[in-house]
Design a protein around this motif. Structure first.
Motif, PDB file in Angstrom:
ATOM      1  N   THR A  57     -17.653  25.618   6.219  1.00 49.31           N
ATOM      2  CA  THR A  57     -16.479  26.468   6.368  1.00 49.31           C
ATOM      3  C   THR A  57     -16.386  27.388   5.160  1.00 49.31           C
ATOM      4  OG1 THR A  57     -14.087  26.465   6.695  1.00 49.31           O
ATOM      5  CG2 THR A  57     -14.978  24.774   5.252  1.00 49.31           C
ATOM      6  N   ALA A  65     -23.594  16.808  16.010  1.00 51.49           N
ATOM      7  CA  ALA A  65     -22.811  17.600  15.072  1.00 51.49           C
ATOM      8  C   ALA A  65     -22.808  16.929  13.705  1.00 51.49           C
ATOM      9  CB  ALA A  65     -21.388  17.768  15.596  1.00 51.49           C
ATOM     10  N   LEU A  66     -23.936  16.943  13.001  1.00 48.48           N
ATOM     11  CA  LEU A  66     -24.092  16.182  11.758  1.00 48.48           C
ATOM     12  C   LEU A  66     -23.925  17.021  10.512  1.00 48.48           C
ATOM     13  CD1 LEU A  66     -27.016  13.831  12.755  1.00 48.48           C
ATOM     14  CD2 LEU A  66     -24.579  13.326  12.654  1.00 48.48           C
ATOM     15  N   THR A 117     -18.827   9.008  17.667  1.00 47.18           N
ATOM     16  CA  THR A 117     -19.611   9.296  16.471  1.00 47.18           C
ATOM     17  C   THR A 117     -18.776  10.155  15.530  1.00 47.18           C
ATOM     18  OG1 THR A 117     -21.688   9.214  17.689  1.00 47.18           O
ATOM     19  CG2 THR A 117     -21.690  10.387  15.575  1.00 47.18           C
ATOM     20  N   ALA A 138     -21.425  20.328   8.692  1.00 50.05           N
ATOM     21  CA  ALA A 138     -20.256  21.177   8.887  1.00 50.05           C
ATOM     22  C   ALA A 138     -20.175  22.168   7.746  1.00 50.05           C
ATOM     23  CB  ALA A 138     -19.001  20.325   8.934  1.00 50.05           C
ATOM     24  N   SER A 194     -18.622  12.542  12.721  1.00 46.61           N
ATOM     25  CA  SER A 194     -19.592  13.450  12.096  1.00 46.61           C
ATOM     26  C   SER A 194     -19.129  13.889  10.720  1.00 46.61           C
ATOM     27  CB  SER A 194     -19.773  14.689  12.977  1.00 46.61           C
ATOM     28  OG  SER A 194     -20.224  14.312  14.249  1.00 46.61           O
ATOM     29  N   PRO A 195     -20.038  14.322   9.885  1.00 50.75           N
ATOM     30  CA  PRO A 195     -19.634  14.947   8.622  1.00 50.75           C
ATOM     31  C   PRO A 195     -18.734  16.139   8.906  1.00 50.75           C
ATOM     32  CG  PRO A 195     -21.976  14.506   8.627  1.00 50.75           C
ATOM     33  CD  PRO A 195     -21.494  14.254  10.029  1.00 50.75           C
ATOM     34  N   ALA A 196     -17.764  16.327   8.049  1.00 48.31           N
ATOM     35  CA  ALA A 196     -16.836  17.433   8.267  1.00 48.31           C
ATOM     36  C   ALA A 196     -16.421  18.029   6.932  1.00 48.31           C
ATOM     37  CB  ALA A 196     -15.609  16.949   9.033  1.00 48.31           C
ATOM     38  N   ALA A 197     -16.194  19.319   6.930  1.00 43.40           N
ATOM     39  CA  ALA A 197     -15.729  20.012   5.726  1.00 43.40           C
ATOM     40  C   ALA A 197     -14.691  21.030   6.134  1.00 43.40           C
ATOM     41  CB  ALA A 197     -16.892  20.719   5.027  1.00 43.40           C
ATOM     42  N   LYS A 198     -13.618  21.070   5.397  1.00 49.49           N
ATOM     43  CA  LYS A 198     -12.543  21.999   5.733  1.00 49.49           C
ATOM     44  C   LYS A 198     -11.899  22.511   4.451  1.00 49.49           C
ATOM     45  CE  LYS A 198      -8.149  22.307   8.238  1.00 49.49           C
ATOM     46  NZ  LYS A 198      -7.130  21.528   8.984  1.00 49.49           N
ATOM     47  N   LEU A 199     -11.878  23.819   4.293  1.00 47.89           N
ATOM     48  CA  LEU A 199     -11.128  24.437   3.186  1.00 47.89           C
ATOM     49  C   LEU A 199      -9.709  24.653   3.685  1.00 47.89           C
ATOM     50  CD1 LEU A 199     -13.647  27.074   1.788  1.00 47.89           C
ATOM     51  CD2 LEU A 199     -12.615  25.205   0.498  1.00 47.89           C
ATOM     52  N   MET A 253     -17.852  25.815   1.944  1.00 43.61           N
ATOM     53  CA  MET A 253     -17.834  24.355   1.851  1.00 43.61           C
ATOM     54  C   MET A 253     -18.706  23.796   2.954  1.00 43.61           C
ATOM     55  SD  MET A 253     -14.586  21.804   1.816  1.00 43.61           S
ATOM     56  CE  MET A 253     -14.813  20.105   1.306  1.00 43.61           C
ATOM     57  N   SER A 254     -19.514  22.806   2.617  1.00 47.01           N
ATOM     58  CA  SER A 254     -20.385  22.204   3.614  1.00 47.01           C
ATOM     59  C   SER A 254     -20.445  20.698   3.424  1.00 47.01           C
ATOM     60  CB  SER A 254     -21.805  22.787   3.525  1.00 47.01           C
ATOM     61  OG  SER A 254     -22.375  22.460   2.276  1.00 47.01           O
ATOM     62  N   ALA A 255     -20.799  20.029   4.477  1.00 45.68           N
ATOM     63  CA  ALA A 255     -20.946  18.564   4.443  1.00 45.68           C
ATOM     64  C   ALA A 255     -22.063  18.154   5.373  1.00 45.68           C
ATOM     65  CB  ALA A 255     -19.642  17.884   4.842  1.00 45.68           C
ATOM     66  N   THR A 256     -22.830  17.188   4.927  1.00 50.24           N
ATOM     67  CA  THR A 256     -23.875  16.637   5.802  1.00 50.24           C
ATOM     68  C   THR A 256     -23.746  15.123   5.796  1.00 50.24           C
ATOM     69  OG1 THR A 256     -25.470  16.487   3.981  1.00 50.24           O
ATOM     70  CG2 THR A 256     -25.474  18.505   5.331  1.00 50.24           C
TER      71      THR A 256
END
Lengths: 176, 191
Positions: A25, A20-21, B47, A23, B49-54, B188-191
Protein backbone atom coordinates in the motif's frame (compact mmCIF):
# COMPACT_ATOMS: atom_id res chain seq x y z
CA UNK A 1 -28.15 -29.41 -5.33
CA UNK A 2 -28.06 -26.18 -3.38
CA UNK A 3 -26.00 -27.66 -0.56
CA UNK A 4 -23.37 -28.79 -3.02
CA UNK A 5 -23.13 -25.26 -4.42
CA UNK A 6 -22.48 -23.85 -0.96
CA UNK A 7 -19.60 -26.21 -0.37
CA UNK A 8 -18.05 -25.40 -3.71
CA UNK A 9 -18.10 -21.65 -3.04
CA UNK A 10 -16.49 -22.03 0.37
CA UNK A 11 -13.62 -24.10 -0.96
CA UNK A 12 -12.97 -21.59 -3.73
CA UNK A 13 -12.72 -18.81 -1.16
CA UNK A 14 -9.99 -20.69 0.63
CA UNK A 15 -8.01 -21.24 -2.53
CA UNK A 16 -8.13 -17.56 -3.49
CA UNK A 17 -6.91 -16.49 -0.03
CA UNK A 18 -3.97 -18.85 -0.19
CA UNK A 19 -2.58 -17.03 -3.20
CA UNK A 20 -2.81 -13.57 -1.61
CA UNK A 21 0.53 -13.87 0.23
CA UNK A 22 1.86 -10.36 -0.24
CA UNK A 23 0.38 -6.95 0.32
CA UNK A 24 1.43 -3.44 -0.56
CA UNK A 25 0.00 0.00 0.00
CA UNK A 26 1.16 3.57 -0.53
CA UNK A 27 0.38 7.08 0.67
CA UNK A 28 1.66 10.52 -0.31
CA UNK A 29 2.38 13.77 1.45
CA UNK A 30 3.37 17.18 0.14
CA UNK A 31 6.31 18.89 1.80
CA UNK A 32 6.34 22.66 1.51
CA UNK A 33 8.63 25.43 2.68
CA UNK A 34 9.06 29.14 2.15
CA UNK A 35 12.57 30.42 1.62
CA UNK A 36 12.82 34.09 2.63
CA UNK A 37 15.49 36.73 2.33
CA UNK A 38 17.86 36.27 5.22
CA UNK A 39 21.32 37.06 6.44
CA UNK A 40 23.71 36.19 9.23
CA UNK A 41 27.12 37.44 10.29
CA UNK A 42 29.88 36.27 12.59
CA UNK A 43 32.83 38.37 13.69
CA UNK A 44 35.83 36.10 13.36
CA UNK A 45 38.16 38.38 15.31
CA UNK A 46 36.07 39.45 18.28
CA UNK A 47 38.91 41.52 19.68
CA UNK A 48 41.00 43.61 17.35
CA UNK A 49 44.16 45.15 18.72
CA UNK A 50 45.14 48.42 17.07
CA UNK A 51 48.84 49.02 17.03
CA UNK A 52 51.09 51.79 15.81
CA UNK A 53 53.93 50.87 13.52
CA UNK A 54 56.05 53.73 14.76
CA UNK A 55 55.88 56.73 17.06
CA UNK A 56 52.75 58.73 16.38
CA UNK A 57 51.89 56.65 13.35
CA UNK A 58 48.19 55.77 13.19
CA UNK A 59 46.95 52.80 15.17
CA UNK A 60 45.83 50.13 12.71
CA UNK A 61 44.31 46.71 12.81
CA UNK A 62 41.94 44.43 10.91
CA UNK A 63 38.63 42.91 11.96
CA UNK A 64 37.48 39.85 10.05
CA UNK A 65 33.93 38.65 9.61
CA UNK A 66 32.06 35.90 7.80
CA UNK A 67 28.52 36.14 6.57
CA UNK A 68 25.75 34.51 4.62
CA UNK A 69 23.11 36.38 2.71
CA UNK A 70 20.19 35.79 0.39
CA UNK A 71 18.14 38.69 -0.95
CA UNK A 72 14.80 38.57 -2.69
CA UNK A 73 14.71 37.83 -6.36
CA UNK A 74 12.71 40.95 -7.14
CA UNK A 75 13.57 44.25 -5.48
CA UNK A 76 15.69 42.75 -2.74
CA UNK A 77 18.57 44.55 -1.09
CA UNK A 78 21.07 43.89 1.64
CA UNK A 79 23.82 45.54 3.60
CA UNK A 80 26.47 45.21 6.26
CA UNK A 81 26.96 48.30 8.35
CA UNK A 82 28.87 49.15 11.48
CA UNK A 83 28.44 51.57 14.32
CA UNK A 84 30.57 52.40 17.35
CA UNK A 85 28.13 51.38 20.05
CA UNK A 86 30.54 51.94 22.89
CA UNK A 87 33.06 54.75 22.61
CA UNK A 88 36.64 54.42 23.81
CA UNK A 89 37.06 54.16 27.54
CA UNK A 90 38.48 55.32 29.81
CA UNK A 91 38.45 59.00 29.06
CA UNK A 92 41.66 60.84 28.32
CA UNK A 93 42.34 58.89 25.15
CA UNK A 94 40.77 58.66 21.71
CA UNK A 95 37.07 59.24 21.24
CA UNK A 96 34.87 58.69 18.23
CA UNK A 97 31.97 60.72 19.57
CA UNK A 98 33.92 63.61 21.03
CA UNK A 99 37.44 63.59 19.65
CA UNK A 100 39.84 65.60 21.82
CA UNK A 101 41.17 67.32 18.73
CA UNK A 102 39.24 68.11 15.59
CA UNK A 103 40.41 65.75 12.92
CA UNK A 104 40.98 62.81 15.26
CA UNK A 105 39.15 60.04 13.45
CA UNK A 106 38.52 56.34 13.51
CA UNK A 107 38.38 55.41 9.86
CA UNK A 108 38.19 52.13 8.03
CA UNK A 109 38.38 50.49 4.66
CA UNK A 110 36.39 47.44 3.54
CA UNK A 111 36.86 44.21 1.70
CA UNK A 112 34.27 41.47 0.98
CA UNK A 113 34.20 38.30 -1.11
CA UNK A 114 30.52 38.79 -1.97
CA UNK A 115 28.70 42.05 -2.57
CA UNK A 116 30.09 45.50 -3.08
CA UNK A 117 32.47 46.62 -0.33
CA UNK A 118 32.57 50.25 0.77
CA UNK A 119 34.87 52.36 -1.31
CA UNK A 120 37.64 54.57 0.00
CA UNK A 121 37.95 55.50 3.63
CA UNK A 122 34.85 55.57 5.82
CA UNK A 123 34.61 57.40 9.11
CA UNK A 124 33.14 55.42 11.97
CA UNK A 125 30.45 57.08 14.03
CA UNK A 126 28.70 56.65 17.36
CA UNK A 127 25.48 58.16 16.04
CA UNK A 128 24.88 56.61 12.62
CA UNK A 129 25.62 53.30 10.96
CA UNK A 130 28.14 53.49 8.20
CA UNK A 131 28.46 51.17 5.19
CA UNK A 132 30.67 48.11 4.94
CA UNK A 133 29.07 46.02 2.13
CA UNK A 134 25.94 46.46 0.03
CA UNK A 135 24.01 43.81 -1.92
CA UNK A 136 21.51 44.00 -4.75
CA UNK A 137 18.50 41.87 -5.63
CA UNK A 138 18.88 38.08 -5.78
CA UNK A 139 22.25 38.18 -4.06
CA UNK A 140 23.62 34.91 -2.73
CA UNK A 141 26.70 34.21 -0.70
CA UNK A 142 28.36 30.84 -1.29
CA UNK A 143 26.85 27.96 0.67
CA UNK A 144 30.01 27.78 2.75
CA UNK A 145 29.69 31.48 3.55
CA UNK A 146 31.43 34.66 2.45
CA UNK A 147 34.05 36.67 4.25
CA UNK A 148 35.17 40.24 4.62
CA UNK A 149 37.46 42.53 6.56
CA UNK A 150 37.45 46.02 7.96
CA UNK A 151 40.85 47.69 8.21
CA UNK A 152 40.88 50.28 10.96
CA UNK A 153 42.96 53.39 11.32
CA UNK A 154 42.89 55.61 14.39
CA UNK A 155 44.62 58.95 14.68
CA UNK A 156 47.56 58.82 17.07
CA UNK A 157 47.15 62.18 18.75
CA UNK A 158 49.88 63.35 21.10
CA UNK A 159 47.22 64.60 23.42
CA UNK A 160 46.09 61.07 24.26
CA UNK A 161 47.08 59.97 27.72
CA UNK A 162 49.01 56.74 27.78
CA UNK A 163 47.04 53.65 28.65
CA UNK A 164 44.76 50.99 27.19
CA UNK A 165 41.46 51.99 25.63
CA UNK A 166 38.54 49.90 24.44
CA UNK A 167 35.63 50.63 22.13
CA UNK A 168 32.95 48.39 20.68
CA UNK A 169 31.97 48.34 17.03
CA UNK A 170 28.71 46.57 16.16
CA UNK A 171 28.27 45.06 12.71
CA UNK A 172 24.74 44.66 11.40
CA UNK A 173 23.74 42.67 8.34
CA UNK A 174 20.30 42.89 6.78
CA UNK A 175 18.48 41.47 3.77
CA UNK A 176 15.14 42.11 2.15
CA UNK B 1 -26.82 -35.85 1.43
CA UNK B 2 -30.39 -36.30 0.21
CA UNK B 3 -31.73 -35.42 3.65
CA UNK B 4 -29.81 -32.14 3.70
CA UNK B 5 -31.22 -31.19 0.33
CA UNK B 6 -34.72 -31.74 1.58
CA UNK B 7 -34.15 -29.54 4.60
CA UNK B 8 -33.06 -26.63 2.49
CA UNK B 9 -36.02 -26.91 0.24
CA UNK B 10 -38.42 -26.92 3.16
CA UNK B 11 -37.11 -23.81 4.89
CA UNK B 12 -35.67 -21.81 2.09
CA UNK B 13 -37.76 -21.84 -0.98
CA UNK B 14 -37.35 -18.16 -1.71
CA UNK B 15 -34.17 -16.94 -3.25
CA UNK B 16 -33.65 -14.34 -0.51
CA UNK B 17 -33.52 -17.09 2.09
CA UNK B 18 -31.03 -19.11 0.13
CA UNK B 19 -28.59 -16.16 0.10
CA UNK B 20 -28.96 -15.66 3.84
CA UNK B 21 -28.03 -19.27 4.39
CA UNK B 22 -24.93 -18.98 2.22
CA UNK B 23 -23.65 -16.00 4.18
CA UNK B 24 -24.12 -17.74 7.48
CA UNK B 25 -22.10 -20.74 6.40
CA UNK B 26 -19.22 -18.74 4.99
CA UNK B 27 -18.82 -16.74 8.17
CA UNK B 28 -18.64 -20.00 10.05
CA UNK B 29 -20.84 -19.73 13.06
CA UNK B 30 -23.59 -17.16 12.64
CA UNK B 31 -27.06 -18.55 12.93
CA UNK B 32 -28.86 -19.10 9.64
CA UNK B 33 -31.52 -16.48 9.20
CA UNK B 34 -34.17 -18.81 7.84
CA UNK B 35 -33.47 -22.23 9.34
CA UNK B 36 -33.68 -22.77 13.04
CA UNK B 37 -31.50 -25.85 12.87
CA UNK B 38 -29.08 -26.95 10.20
CA UNK B 39 -26.30 -29.44 10.35
CA UNK B 40 -23.82 -29.51 7.51
CA UNK B 41 -20.73 -31.62 7.32
CA UNK B 42 -18.38 -29.00 5.93
CA UNK B 43 -14.95 -27.69 6.90
CA UNK B 44 -14.55 -23.91 6.66
CA UNK B 45 -10.91 -23.09 5.93
CA UNK B 46 -9.52 -19.59 6.27
CA UNK B 47 -6.09 -18.52 5.16
CA UNK B 48 -4.87 -15.40 6.93
CA UNK B 49 -2.66 -13.61 4.43
CA UNK B 50 0.07 -11.06 5.04
CA UNK B 51 -1.40 -7.60 5.06
CA UNK B 52 -0.11 -4.04 5.13
CA UNK B 53 -2.11 -0.89 5.53
CA UNK B 54 -1.01 2.73 5.87
CA UNK B 55 -3.78 4.07 8.02
CA UNK B 56 -2.63 7.65 8.05
CA UNK B 57 -0.08 9.91 6.43
CA UNK B 58 -0.52 13.68 6.61
CA UNK B 59 -1.52 15.13 3.27
CA UNK B 60 0.79 18.11 3.78
CA UNK B 61 3.68 19.11 5.99
CA UNK B 62 5.19 22.58 6.24
CA UNK B 63 8.88 22.76 7.01
CA UNK B 64 10.01 25.75 9.07
CA UNK B 65 13.38 27.28 9.86
CA UNK B 66 14.30 28.30 13.38
CA UNK B 67 16.61 31.10 12.24
CA UNK B 68 18.75 32.50 9.48
CA UNK B 69 20.31 29.71 7.51
CA UNK B 70 19.07 27.09 9.93
CA UNK B 71 17.67 23.97 8.32
CA UNK B 72 13.96 23.78 7.58
CA UNK B 73 12.39 20.97 9.54
CA UNK B 74 9.07 19.39 10.37
CA UNK B 75 7.75 16.15 11.80
CA UNK B 76 4.94 13.86 10.86
CA UNK B 77 3.45 10.76 12.43
CA UNK B 78 2.28 7.96 10.19
CA UNK B 79 0.12 5.07 11.31
CA UNK B 80 -0.05 1.57 9.96
CA UNK B 81 -1.19 -1.97 10.52
CA UNK B 82 0.84 -4.96 9.48
CA UNK B 83 0.71 -8.72 9.50
CA UNK B 84 3.59 -10.82 8.16
CA UNK B 85 3.86 -14.55 7.70
CA UNK B 86 6.19 -16.48 10.01
CA UNK B 87 8.92 -16.45 7.39
CA UNK B 88 7.95 -13.13 5.87
CA UNK B 89 8.87 -9.52 6.42
CA UNK B 90 7.41 -6.08 6.13
CA UNK B 91 8.62 -2.60 5.48
CA UNK B 92 7.72 1.04 5.18
CA UNK B 93 9.84 2.99 2.72
CA UNK B 94 9.97 6.53 1.41
CA UNK B 95 10.64 7.98 -2.00
CA UNK B 96 10.52 11.50 -3.35
CA UNK B 97 8.03 11.09 -6.17
CA UNK B 98 7.87 14.73 -7.14
CA UNK B 99 11.03 16.83 -6.93
CA UNK B 100 10.99 20.25 -5.27
CA UNK B 101 9.38 22.83 -7.47
CA UNK B 102 10.32 25.34 -8.75
CA UNK B 103 13.86 24.27 -9.53
CA UNK B 104 15.63 27.29 -8.02
CA UNK B 105 15.53 26.01 -4.44
CA UNK B 106 16.33 22.76 -2.65
CA UNK B 107 16.76 19.58 -4.68
CA UNK B 108 16.24 16.12 -3.28
CA UNK B 109 18.35 14.82 -6.15
CA UNK B 110 21.45 16.44 -4.65
CA UNK B 111 20.71 15.42 -1.09
CA UNK B 112 18.99 18.52 0.24
CA UNK B 113 16.16 16.53 1.87
CA UNK B 114 16.90 14.17 4.72
CA UNK B 115 14.95 12.61 7.55
CA UNK B 116 15.26 10.80 10.83
CA UNK B 117 12.92 8.19 12.25
CA UNK B 118 12.53 9.58 15.73
CA UNK B 119 10.21 6.99 17.26
CA UNK B 120 8.12 3.95 16.44
CA UNK B 121 5.65 1.98 18.49
CA UNK B 122 6.53 -1.29 16.74
CA UNK B 123 9.13 -2.67 14.39
CA UNK B 124 12.64 -1.43 13.72
CA UNK B 125 12.92 2.12 12.45
CA UNK B 126 15.65 3.64 10.34
CA UNK B 127 18.74 4.74 12.19
CA UNK B 128 20.66 7.95 11.83
CA UNK B 129 20.04 10.57 9.19
CA UNK B 130 18.74 9.20 5.92
CA UNK B 131 19.02 11.15 2.70
CA UNK B 132 15.77 10.96 0.76
CA UNK B 133 15.98 9.97 -2.87
CA UNK B 134 13.90 10.41 -5.95
CA UNK B 135 15.36 7.36 -7.63
CA UNK B 136 15.17 4.74 -4.91
CA UNK B 137 13.18 3.90 -1.83
CA UNK B 138 14.81 4.56 1.50
CA UNK B 139 13.89 2.85 4.78
CA UNK B 140 11.43 4.06 7.36
CA UNK B 141 10.57 0.90 9.30
CA UNK B 142 11.11 -2.82 9.02
CA UNK B 143 9.05 -5.66 10.44
CA UNK B 144 10.18 -9.21 10.99
CA UNK B 145 8.32 -12.41 10.31
CA UNK B 146 5.23 -13.16 12.40
CA UNK B 147 4.59 -9.50 13.03
CA UNK B 148 1.04 -8.58 13.88
CA UNK B 149 -0.75 -5.51 15.06
CA UNK B 150 -2.43 -4.94 18.39
CA UNK B 151 -3.02 -6.96 21.50
CA UNK B 152 0.57 -7.52 22.59
CA UNK B 153 1.81 -11.08 23.16
CA UNK B 154 4.18 -10.85 20.22
CA UNK B 155 1.96 -8.46 18.34
CA UNK B 156 2.33 -4.73 18.80
CA UNK B 157 0.80 -3.27 21.93
CA UNK B 158 -1.05 -0.59 20.02
CA UNK B 159 -3.34 -0.62 17.05
CA UNK B 160 -2.46 1.06 14.76
CA UNK B 161 1.32 1.23 14.94
CA UNK B 162 2.92 4.64 14.62
CA UNK B 163 6.19 5.97 13.23
CA UNK B 164 7.46 9.52 13.68
CA UNK B 165 9.54 11.02 10.90
CA UNK B 166 11.42 14.29 11.16
CA UNK B 167 12.30 15.91 7.84
CA UNK B 168 15.05 18.42 7.28
CA UNK B 169 15.98 20.57 4.31
CA UNK B 170 19.30 22.38 4.27
CA UNK B 171 18.96 26.16 4.08
CA UNK B 172 21.55 27.07 1.50
CA UNK B 173 22.23 30.68 0.67
CA UNK B 174 22.26 29.68 -2.97
CA UNK B 175 18.50 28.99 -2.93
CA UNK B 176 16.39 31.72 -4.41
CA UNK B 177 13.65 33.16 -2.25
CA UNK B 178 10.17 31.71 -2.75
CA UNK B 179 7.82 28.84 -1.97
CA UNK B 180 8.80 25.28 -2.77
CA UNK B 181 6.94 21.97 -2.66
CA UNK B 182 7.84 18.33 -3.15
CA UNK B 183 5.86 15.12 -2.87
CA UNK B 184 6.97 12.08 -0.95
CA UNK B 185 5.38 8.66 -1.20
CA UNK B 186 5.43 6.13 1.59
CA UNK B 187 5.11 2.50 0.53
CA UNK B 188 4.30 -0.34 2.84
CA UNK B 189 4.53 -4.03 2.06
CA UNK B 190 4.19 -7.34 3.84
CA UNK B 191 4.98 -10.89 2.88
Amino acid sequence: MRVINLATRSLLLGVVSAFALAAQTTGTSTLSLNIPAEASITITTPTTNLTAASAFAPYTGTTGFSFSIRTSVSGGTGSIQLKITSDFTPSGGPSVGTPPTAGDLLTYGCNASTGTACSGSQTASTTVSTPVVVFGADAHSPTAGASGTVSWSLTNDTIYKSGSYNATATFTISAT
Amino acid sequence: MDGEVILVRIYCRKRGCERALEIALLLGGLSPLCAQTLTAGQTVAITISPAAKLNFIPAALTLLSSGSFSAYSGSMTTQNEIRTSPSGAGSVTLQVTSEFSPTTGPRASVGDLSYQCTAASYGTVCSGIVTASGSSQTPIAAYSGASCTGGGSGCSNTDPNSVNIRFSVADKSSFKTGNYTATITLSMSAT
